[in-house]
Design a protein around this motif. Structure first.
Motif, PDB file in Angstrom:
ATOM      1  N   UNK A 233       0.929  -1.276  -0.089  1.00  0.00           N
ATOM      2  CA  UNK A 233       0.056   0.168   0.042  1.00  0.00           C
ATOM      3  C   UNK A 233       1.096   0.976   0.232  1.00  0.00           C
TER       4      UNK A 233
ATOM      5  N   UNK B 113     -16.520  -9.562   6.256  1.00  0.00           N
ATOM      6  CA  UNK B 113     -15.226 -10.200   5.634  1.00  0.00           C
ATOM      7  C   UNK B 113     -14.919  -9.087   4.508  1.00  0.00           C
ATOM      8  N   UNK B 114     -13.893  -8.355   4.129  1.00  0.00           N
ATOM      9  CA  UNK B 114     -13.458  -7.687   3.125  1.00  0.00           C
ATOM     10  C   UNK B 114     -12.873  -8.667   2.104  1.00  0.00           C
ATOM     11  N   UNK B 115     -13.253  -8.398   0.678  1.00  0.00           N
ATOM     12  CA  UNK B 115     -13.046  -9.030  -0.347  1.00  0.00           C
ATOM     13  C   UNK B 115     -11.650  -9.119  -0.738  1.00  0.00           C
ATOM     14  N   UNK B 116     -11.144  -9.773  -1.628  1.00  0.00           N
ATOM     15  CA  UNK B 116      -9.903  -9.674  -2.474  1.00  0.00           C
ATOM     16  C   UNK B 116      -9.884 -10.151  -3.791  1.00  0.00           C
ATOM     17  N   UNK B 117      -8.875  -9.412  -4.574  1.00  0.00           N
ATOM     18  CA  UNK B 117      -8.796  -9.594  -5.822  1.00  0.00           C
ATOM     19  C   UNK B 117      -8.331 -11.080  -6.484  1.00  0.00           C
TER      20      UNK B 117
ATOM     21  N   UNK C  78      -3.693  -6.202   1.849  1.00  0.00           N
ATOM     22  CA  UNK C  78      -5.041  -6.396   2.582  1.00  0.00           C
ATOM     23  C   UNK C  78      -6.133  -7.064   1.451  1.00  0.00           C
ATOM     24  N   UNK C  79      -5.914  -7.085   0.395  1.00  0.00           N
ATOM     25  CA  UNK C  79      -7.215  -7.079  -0.556  1.00  0.00           C
ATOM     26  C   UNK C  79      -6.705  -8.141  -1.607  1.00  0.00           C
TER      27      UNK C  79
END
Length: 481
Positions: free
Chosen positions: A38, A245-249, A454-455
């Motif tokens: 980041x 729950x945050x998503x991810x690529x 994070x993603x």
């Protein structure tokens, strides 16, 4: 609008073998968008992501905001405990929209560790639908079993399954309509994955069984807070244990995003098809075209930014806007309104419309700035935002919904208010992006580093793994409240 040429297939074919692999990867990229797919920031930015309305205290988080990034060592797949488990995935529809595509991604993650995965779709149009046909075959090719939502096979599978995932609030209609007397037996193993932010989804007919399921999984703290309050105040029911729950690529998208040669070729090809030069500044809104996604206000901001540039006599390259997600067969009135505005303001040569597509990577490679202009309560999460950040693009987003948990204002992009109040601030932010190349590039690099930390897909798999393990454990212990 210039149509995308087909001559590129010959060009790609004569490149090295890896180009063929790149193109195959593009065909499998999901959009969060909408569609099937980041440089560091300081500790205060990190805290900001998780300090959304005291959410961390109210909901079970699967991320420790103060934890250091894990060391880069090969670790076991966080979903490996799902091997041989039978999982039934229930989707309200099968389309190129975020919810169904995200559930498909979960299906493939589970298949990857040896789980037995079955899929049912509640709402299907009469006759053959090319999108549904294509997506179902994609699942069948990956070993996901697909069958009718209303047949006995669906009931038998639900009874035998170790886990049932209901995708979106609307999927709740399936419980009573199909399972009937079997509902009490199924509820303790149901994980309800909720993506909706709109008030009309808060109907007791949809979610009356919500308090009795094993748990709910929601993509952002803002949405989780909203559901907690609305269910209590409007429906007089309690949310079950809720996981944010945050998503991810996806790995496929990251492979393209990190291949500079691939990005350059894609950029040149898309820009040529749009009639945009390499040195021009290209802003994009990549969402299904609808009033809730704010393309009308985006165009108003874009026109206002052109006026500011002209009035201040700023020396900038030619500025263009592209709307990716057009579908005149669905949004005839709204799309006509958008095109009439473009004609009225005489900016046809600067505004481009692209049809809804499965593959957003070529457009992310081609643009300079993403505008995430979702209105009202914003996006539940907004997968396209982290996809754009993977391509080192700054994001200009509304300060609503999950966007405010992804974009660090002033660091990886700028946030503006939704509604008419945000039109001028967005226009000014667009001018900033057009006139400050270094700021634009720096923000893009910071966004990329944020994604890397994070993603990513393995981050999302870890978070979902925590949820699934907890749900299965509680079921074995006889707990489901």
């Amino acid at each position: 609008m210039a149509k995308q040429s087909t001559g590129s297939s010959t060009f790609f074919f004569h490149k090295k073998k890896r180009w063929f692999l790149v193109l195959l990867a593009l065909l499998s990229i999901s959009t969060a968008v909408a569609f099937i797919i980041r440089a560091a920031y300081d500790s205060s930015c990190d805290r900001r992501l998780f300090d959304v309305p005291a959410a961390g205290k109210r909901f079970q988080s699967t991320v420790n905001p103060k934890a250091s990034p894990p060391p880069k060592v090969k670790v076991a797949n966080p979903l490996s405990f799902m091997k041989s488990k039978l999982v039934l995935l229930v989707s309200h529809e099968l389309s190129l929209s975020g919810g169904p595509l995200l559930l498909m991604e979960l299906a493939f993650l589970l298949r990857g560790v040896g789980a037995e995965v079955c899929w049912i779709t509640l709402q299907k149009p009469p006759g053959k639908d090319e999108v549904i046909y294509s997506l179902e075959n994609k699942m069948l090719d990956r070993g996901v079993q697909v069958f009718s939502a209303k047949g006995q096979e669906a009931i038998n599978t639900a009874i035998k399954a170790d886990l049932v995932v209901l995708n979106t609030a609307v999927a709740g209609k399936w419980l009573d309509a199909v399972l009937n007397k079997n509902v009490p037996q199924i509820l303790p193993k149901v994980l309800w994955w909720i993506h909706e932010m709109r008030g009309h989804y808060f109907k007791l007919d949809y979610v009356k069984h919500l308090p009795m399921v094993a748990g709910s999984m929601i993509d952002s703290y803002v949405t989780a807070e909203y559901w907690k309050n609305r269910t209590q105040e409007r429906l007089k029911i309690q949310m079950p244990k809720t996981y944010v729950v945050h998503l991810g690529n996806s790995k496929e998208l990251m492979d393209v995003a990190e291949d500079n040669v691939a990005k350059r070729v894609l950029r040149e090809h898309v820009r040529e098809s749009l009639g945009v030069r390499n040195e021009d500044i290209l802003f994009a809104a990549i969402n299904s075209v609808s009033r809730g996604k704010g393309q009308d206000l985006f165009l108003r901001s874009f026109h206002e930014s052109l006026q500011i540039i002209q009035e201040k006599k700023l020396q900038v390259p030619s500025v263009h806007a592209v709307i990716v997600g057009s579908d005149m067969s669905v949004q005839i009135k709204f799309e006509t309104e958008l095109r009439n505005f473009v004609n009225l303001k005489k900016i046809q040569h600067r505004v481009h419309f692209v049809n809804k597509t499965l593959n957003v990577a070529p457009y992310l490679a081609a643009i300079d700035v993403l505008v995430q202009n979702s209105q009202g309560r914003g996006e539940c999460f907004g997968r396209i935002t982290i996809e754009a950040m993977a391509f080192q693009l700054p994001v200009l987003g509304t300060s609503a919904g999950g966007t405010s948990e992804i974009v660090v204002n002033g660091s990886t992009g700028f946030l503006h208010l939704p509604g008419k109040e945000g039109v001028t601030p967005l226009a000014k932010n667009m001018v900033k992006m057009a006139t400050h190349v270094e700021r634009r590039l720096t923000m893009g690099k910071r966004g990329y580093e944020r994604v890397k930390e994070m993603f990513l897909e393995h981050h999302m798999a870890n978070r979902i793994g925590v949820v699934l393990k907890d749900v299965l454990k509680n079921r074995e212990n006889g707990k489901h409240h």
